[in-house]
Design an enzyme around this catalytic site. Structure first.
Site, PDB file in Angstrom:
ATOM      1  N   HIS A 370      16.998  -4.648 -50.930  1.00 17.45           N
ATOM      2  CA  HIS A 370      17.116  -3.310 -50.334  1.00 17.45           C
ATOM      3  C   HIS A 370      16.848  -3.276 -48.843  1.00 17.45           C
ATOM      4  O   HIS A 370      16.790  -2.187 -48.270  1.00 17.45           O
ATOM      5  CB  HIS A 370      16.139  -2.337 -50.994  1.00 17.45           C
ATOM      6  CG  HIS A 370      16.433  -2.020 -52.414  1.00 17.45           C
ATOM      7  ND1 HIS A 370      17.177  -0.941 -52.818  1.00 17.45           N
ATOM      8  CD2 HIS A 370      16.090  -2.661 -53.547  1.00 17.45           C
ATOM      9  CE1 HIS A 370      17.260  -0.914 -54.136  1.00 17.45           C
ATOM     10  NE2 HIS A 370      16.611  -1.957 -54.609  1.00 17.45           N
ATOM     11  N   LYS A 561      13.655  12.241 -44.357  1.00 21.12           N
ATOM     12  CA  LYS A 561      13.516  10.863 -44.842  1.00 21.12           C
ATOM     13  C   LYS A 561      12.151  10.371 -44.386  1.00 21.12           C
ATOM     14  O   LYS A 561      11.480  11.044 -43.599  1.00 21.12           O
ATOM     15  CB  LYS A 561      14.617   9.974 -44.253  1.00 21.12           C
ATOM     16  CG  LYS A 561      14.745  10.110 -42.717  1.00 21.12           C
ATOM     17  CD  LYS A 561      15.861   9.260 -42.154  1.00 21.12           C
ATOM     18  CE  LYS A 561      17.229   9.890 -42.317  1.00 21.12           C
ATOM     19  NZ  LYS A 561      18.190   8.999 -42.977  1.00 21.12           N
ATOM     20  N   ARG A 562      11.713   9.201 -44.890  1.00 24.10           N
ATOM     21  CA  ARG A 562      10.461   8.653 -44.399  1.00 24.10           C
ATOM     22  C   ARG A 562      10.507   8.521 -42.866  1.00 24.10           C
ATOM     23  O   ARG A 562      11.560   8.277 -42.281  1.00 24.10           O
ATOM     24  CB  ARG A 562      10.218   7.276 -45.028  1.00 24.10           C
ATOM     25  CG  ARG A 562       9.841   7.343 -46.495  1.00 24.10           C
ATOM     26  CD  ARG A 562       8.536   8.083 -46.714  1.00 24.10           C
ATOM     27  NE  ARG A 562       7.425   7.341 -46.204  1.00 24.10           N
ATOM     28  CZ  ARG A 562       6.477   6.753 -46.944  1.00 24.10           C
ATOM     29  NH1 ARG A 562       6.515   6.845 -48.266  1.00 24.10           N
ATOM     30  NH2 ARG A 562       5.495   6.101 -46.381  1.00 24.10           N
ATOM     31  N   LYS A 567      14.554   4.457 -38.269  1.00 16.32           N
ATOM     32  CA  LYS A 567      15.339   5.651 -38.610  1.00 16.32           C
ATOM     33  C   LYS A 567      15.484   6.582 -37.404  1.00 16.32           C
ATOM     34  O   LYS A 567      16.282   7.506 -37.414  1.00 16.32           O
ATOM     35  CB  LYS A 567      14.691   6.378 -39.789  1.00 16.32           C
ATOM     36  CG  LYS A 567      14.672   5.549 -41.088  1.00 16.32           C
ATOM     37  CD  LYS A 567      13.991   6.298 -42.224  1.00 16.32           C
ATOM     38  CE  LYS A 567      13.761   5.450 -43.462  1.00 16.32           C
ATOM     39  NZ  LYS A 567      14.975   5.304 -44.294  1.00 16.32           N
ATOM     40  N   THR A 669      20.516   7.075 -48.944  1.00 17.89           N
ATOM     41  CA  THR A 669      21.014   7.832 -50.097  1.00 17.89           C
ATOM     42  C   THR A 669      20.927   9.330 -49.802  1.00 17.89           C
ATOM     43  O   THR A 669      21.712  10.113 -50.334  1.00 17.89           O
ATOM     44  CB  THR A 669      20.216   7.505 -51.371  1.00 17.89           C
ATOM     45  OG1 THR A 669      18.824   7.463 -51.037  1.00 17.89           O
ATOM     46  CG2 THR A 669      20.634   6.160 -51.948  1.00 17.89           C
ATOM     47  N   LYS A 673      23.483  12.785 -50.453  1.00 15.71           N
ATOM     48  CA  LYS A 673      23.078  14.082 -51.019  1.00 15.71           C
ATOM     49  C   LYS A 673      23.458  15.219 -50.073  1.00 15.71           C
ATOM     50  O   LYS A 673      23.913  16.283 -50.507  1.00 15.71           O
ATOM     51  CB  LYS A 673      21.570  14.083 -51.303  1.00 15.71           C
ATOM     52  CG  LYS A 673      21.166  13.036 -52.351  1.00 15.71           C
ATOM     53  CD  LYS A 673      19.665  12.746 -52.361  1.00 15.71           C
ATOM     54  CE  LYS A 673      19.368  11.465 -53.125  1.00 15.71           C
ATOM     55  NZ  LYS A 673      17.986  10.977 -52.922  1.00 15.71           N
TER      56      LYS A 673
HETATM   57  C1  Z57 Z   1      12.928   1.481 -49.601  1.00 14.24           C
HETATM   58  O1  Z57 Z   1      12.876   2.791 -49.864  1.00 14.24           O
HETATM   59  C2  Z57 Z   1      14.123   0.886 -49.221  1.00 14.24           C
HETATM   60  C3  Z57 Z   1      14.135  -0.453 -48.980  1.00 14.24           C
HETATM   61  C4  Z57 Z   1      12.993  -1.196 -49.107  1.00 14.24           C
HETATM   62  O2  Z57 Z   1      13.000  -2.507 -48.873  1.00 14.24           O
HETATM   63  C5  Z57 Z   1      11.809  -0.589 -49.484  1.00 14.24           C
HETATM   64 BR1  Z57 Z   1      10.274  -1.592 -49.657  1.00 14.24          BR
HETATM   65  C6  Z57 Z   1      11.772   0.746 -49.733  1.00 14.24           C
HETATM   66  C7  Z57 Z   1      15.351   1.737 -49.144  1.00 14.24           C
HETATM   67  C8  Z57 Z   1      16.268   1.448 -47.978  1.00 14.24           C
HETATM   68  O3  Z57 Z   1      15.579   1.594 -46.768  1.00 14.24           O
HETATM   69  C9  Z57 Z   1      17.434   2.409 -48.017  1.00 14.24           C
HETATM   70  O4  Z57 Z   1      18.360   2.121 -46.999  1.00 14.24           O
HETATM   71  C10 Z57 Z   1      18.138   2.345 -49.359  1.00 14.24           C
HETATM   72  O5  Z57 Z   1      19.102   3.365 -49.470  1.00 14.24           O
HETATM   73  C11 Z57 Z   1      17.144   2.501 -50.486  1.00 14.24           C
HETATM   74  O6  Z57 Z   1      16.085   1.573 -50.360  1.00 14.24           O
HETATM   75  C12 Z57 Z   1      17.771   2.294 -51.838  1.00 14.24           C
HETATM   76  O7  Z57 Z   1      18.507   1.118 -51.879  1.00 14.24           O
END
Ligand code: Z57
Length: 835
Positions: A370, A561-562, A567, A669, A673
């Protein structure tokens, strides 16, 4: 324990009936018999609980029949292992899935209550940080909707992600006591407890067949107790299970024996065991290396694998065929110790030899990556891992040594490659690289958007791609339209359904039928009116909760978002100050009025992210009260952004901010939305933005900034943010304004760390993208003034987002990775057969 008991209990009609009168009677019955209250003395929470139990009663048939079918038919099962499930409230979602939303709303209204108020009562299970945890929640929704036999395994954190408060502009964290009033959606299964070992040492011995074996003598044993939550499919009979593990002290491990008369020692050991599942680590995308976190990971992984083996045995499935029975998906590296754990279980507990055990293991696991951010990649110090899991460390060494032999054979005479690919990082203190273990032990490796999957192969996992090209696939993320359209945006849902029927919620591609309506002025007006009504709702919320008046006619420009430097919430902030400076220089400047809304949590230990929160709130204080600004700019930091609140936010947006440095956001994601709900995106070519832009059309997307390739090239040529500061008067004016203490009551020190980081390093190239962003925002401003054309673009965004349903993502996982067929669940009509 079957004997003479009938397989089916007699089910009272009040627990299954769905006509209005039965629902009302059932609700009052649950209020009395479960909450033990009369209406006269009931709180809103009592009413919520009575309704939750009423809905729960109505899903149990589906759940128990699903479980029974899986037990009898032993189908191939997808097991989704994730340290996080960011579920959001269950009640509304279950009503939608059961098709009971409208009748329940009516029944509740006839009792003189308001369904929305009861929905608002639910304390959401915030058992995740952000995108990764929410993705897991969307995926189990789609797995159930597609009728795929599956089970989701995770951790039942007693405290989920912290509640956020804002004091004097700063984030303050408050414990999330989500279980305080009880959880009507879970069922504890104490009879299915399992034991997990920790610490100690290993011993070798020769078994009765003369075979060399290893046994692990642990330092302590912790009990895992499963808590099950039903996960309904949308309008199907399938109800899968989310099984979350809670850690407890094993009473069988008689304390008296180990702690003769040491009462305090015994109690201490008990609380130490329970600590394992106490709290979710609140860092998103930064790895901390804490031992307790490794304990959490191993704890839930070991429980889950033992549980799967137990189920297979119960079904008479031989362990040789474990991989035919289960496809296990690793959601990031967090559950990757599962690869060593399955090896241990097969070798040490079930007597397999290495080759057979490794064959089964590598046909079982698939790994989803991810992130490319180096600070997020998990590496456990060899000393820590070996102390906690001595047997697993031995196994990892053996896996590594066999793996490196293969590397040597495939790429002979490339010693650098051996060091780069080794599961053990030996460049300094030794570490176990979990992503490497995941790649070696899995049959499939996927990224979460096309760009991300490509970059994975080119950068972070390049060597592994050359070693195992056939393992690499892409599965672009998706989100569930049930929660993020039907439940979040009932107005838009009725409008869409009135035009194209209701098939689209199961088959989101059908939204394309809206495209032809874009030329229908009546439809455009209806669509516009829906957006305005939802914007008014958010304005009411903001007035009530923040005391700020926002104008529904303004652009709702939202970044939710976080909070993270990659970001780039601070790029957004720099644009707000740009506008502010322009308005101060020219008070009669004509701009489209804008409301800048931010939502998101900063990791408690992430200083720079917290400073960005403070900056946004400080800007808000100035802009919201400056008469020169008037109603043209409002800035609001929306406190405590979570799933429940997100459901109010996505539908209300005109503009979705997706402005990460290209190459840094794996997918995103929230971007999906927003767009599904008719927001236009301002974004970089990062993550899934690339595919969203292709889907909605470049003319319906506001693109700016460097590409991922340009970012890499600029970095290679030596990026110097000072060039941008000195080369751009407006940018200089913005940064100087912050530095002057203008937003900090004259304090010139407060934001210095942020300014210094931008001017001396700027690793996320905020300054390099600034001008392009500002110009793009000017295009947004112009476009918004043409209300009707904006509505057209907005409709086309919603109409073309069918590809981003998590149902499509799950179909991709099924066809490329899991290969698990759907299983239809029959639910006999109880009320009739028991009549
Ligand atoms: C997290 O929320 C995501 C990646 C990570 O390695 C960790 Br730890 C937590 C997120 C990504 O930042 C997003 O870009 C992605 O859409 C989401 O994971 C789901 O794949």
């Amino acid at each position: 324990m079957t004997g003479i008991l009938p397989n089916k209990p007699r089910i009272e009609d009040d627990r299954t009936g769905i006509d209005i009168d039965t629902l009302k009677r059932a609700f009052l019955d649950n209020l009395f018999y479960i909450q033990a209250k009369f209406p006269k003395v009931s709180t809103k929470n009592d009413y919520y609980m009575a309704l939750a139990y009423t809905v729960r009663d109505r899903l149990l048939n589906r759940w128990l029949h699903t479980n029974q079918t899986y037990l009898e038919r032993a189908p191939r099962i997808v097991a989704y292992l994730s340290a996080e499930f960011l579920m959001g409230p269950h009640l509304g979602n279950n009503l939608i899935d059961l098709g009971l939303y409208e009748p329940v709303k009516q029944a509740i209204a006839e009792l003189g209550l308001d369904l929305n108020e009861l929905l608002e009562q639910e304390e959401e299970p915030g058992l995740g940080n952000g995108g990764l945890g929410r993705l897991a929640a969307c995926y189990i929704d789609s797995l159930a909707t597609l009728e795929i036999p599956s089970v989701a395994y995770g951790i039942r954190y007693e405290y989920g992600i912290f509640d956020q408060e804002i004091k004097d502009g700063w984030q303050v964290e408050v414990t999330d006591r989500w279980l305080r009033y009880g959880n009507p959606w879970e069922v504890v299964r104490p009879e299915s407890e399992l034991m997990v070992k920790f610490g100690g040492h290993t011993e070798t011995f020769i078994d009765e067949y003369g075979v060399y074996r290893v046994q692990w003598v642990p330092y302590k044993v912790v009990k895992g107790v499963p808590y099950d939550t039903p996960i309904l499919g949308f309008k199907t009979n399938t109800a899968n299970t989310l099984r979350l593990w809670k850690a407890e002290a094993p009473e069988s491990f008689d304390f008296a024996v180990f702690n003769q008369g040491d009462y305090f020692g015994a109690v201490h050991q008990k609380s130490e065991s329970e600590n394992i599942t106490k709290v979710l680590y609140p860092n998103d995308e930064t790895y901390q290396g804490k031992q307790l976190r490794l304990e959490q990971q191993y704890f839930f992984v070991s429980c889950s694998l033992q549980d799967m083996i137990r189920l297979a045995k119960m079904q008479g499935v031989a362990l040789e065929r474990f991989h035919e029975h289960f496809a296990i998906q690793l959601n990031d590296t967090h559950p990757t110790i599962a690869i060593a754990e399955l090896m241990r279980l097969l070798l040490d507990e079930h007597g397999f030899d290495w080759d057979r055990a490794w064959d089964i293991t590598t046909k079982t696991f698939a790994y989803t990556n991810h992130t490319l951010l180096p600070e997020a990649l998990e590496r456990w110090s060899v000393a820590m891992l070996g102390g906690l899991l001595p047997r697993h460390l031995e196994l990892i060494y053996e896996i590594n040594s066999r793996f490196l032999d293969e590397v040597r054979i495939k790429f002979f005479e490339d010693p650098d490659r051996i060091a780069r690919m080794s599961i053990i990082d030996e460049s300094g203190e030794r570490y176990v690289r979990m992503a490497h273990l995941a790649c070696v032990g899995s049959y499939a490796i996927n990224g979460v958007a096309e760009l991300h999957s490509r970059l994975l192969k080119q950068t972070v996992l390049h060597d592994f791609y050359e070693m195992y090209p056939e393992k690499f696939v892409n599965v672009t993320n998706g989100v569930t339209p049930r929660r993020f359209i039907a439940l979040s945006n009932p107005r838009l849902t009725s409008l869409i359904t009135s035009k194209i029927g209701d098939g689209w919620l199961k088959n989101l591609g059908e939204l394309r039928k809206l495209e032809s309506l874009v030329d229908d002025a009546g439809f455009r007006n209806d669509f516009y009116q829906v957006k305005q009504a939802v914007k008014q709702d958010l304005a009411d919320y903001v007035r009530a909760n923040h005391g700020v008046e926002i104008n529904p006619e303004s652009i709702y420009d939202i970044q939710a978002k976080r909070i993270h430097e990659y970001k780039r919430q601070h790029l957004n902030a720099l644009y707000i100050i740009t506008l502010y400076n322009r308005l101060k220089a020219n008070p009669s400047l004509d701009i489209a009025p804008r409301t800048f809304l931010f939502g998101g949590k900063a990791a408690p230990g992430y200083y720079m992210a917290k400073l960005i929160v403070k900056l946004i709130n400080s800007i808000a204080d100035v802009t919201n009260s400056d008469p020169d600004v008037g109603d043209r700019i409002k800035v609001v930091f929306l406190t405590d952004y979570n799933v429940k609140f997100a459901q109010r936010v996505y539908p209300a947006a005109n503009l979705s901010e997706q402005i990460s440095t290209a190459g840094k956001e794996a997918s995103g994601t929230g971007n999906m939305k927003f767009s599904m709900n008719g927001a236009l995106t301002i974004g970089t070519l990062d993550g899934a933005n690339v595919e969203i832009r292709e889907a909605v059309g470049a003319e319906n997307f506001f693109l700016f900034g460097m590409t991922a390739e340009e970012v890499l090239a600029k970095k290679a040529e030596g990026y110097n943010p000072w060039d941008y500061y000195h080369g751009n008067d407006e940018l200089k004016g913005v940064l100087d304004r912050i530095a002057s203490g203008f937003f900090s009551h004259g304090d010139t020190e407060l934001f210095k760390p942020l300014l210094d980081s931008l001017l001396y390093q700027d690793i996320f190239m905020v300054l390099a993208d600034y001008q392009s962003y500002v110009e793009c925002q000017e295009r947004v401003d112009g476009a918004f003034r043409d209300r009707d054309n904006w509505t057209r673009m907005s409709i086309l965004n919603a109409a073309r987002m069918g590809h981003f349903s998590s149902d499509r993502s799950i179909r991709d996982y099924l066809s490329q990775i899991w290969k698990a067929p759907a299983v239809k669940i029959d639910v006999p009509e109880y009320s009739q057969s028991n009549g």
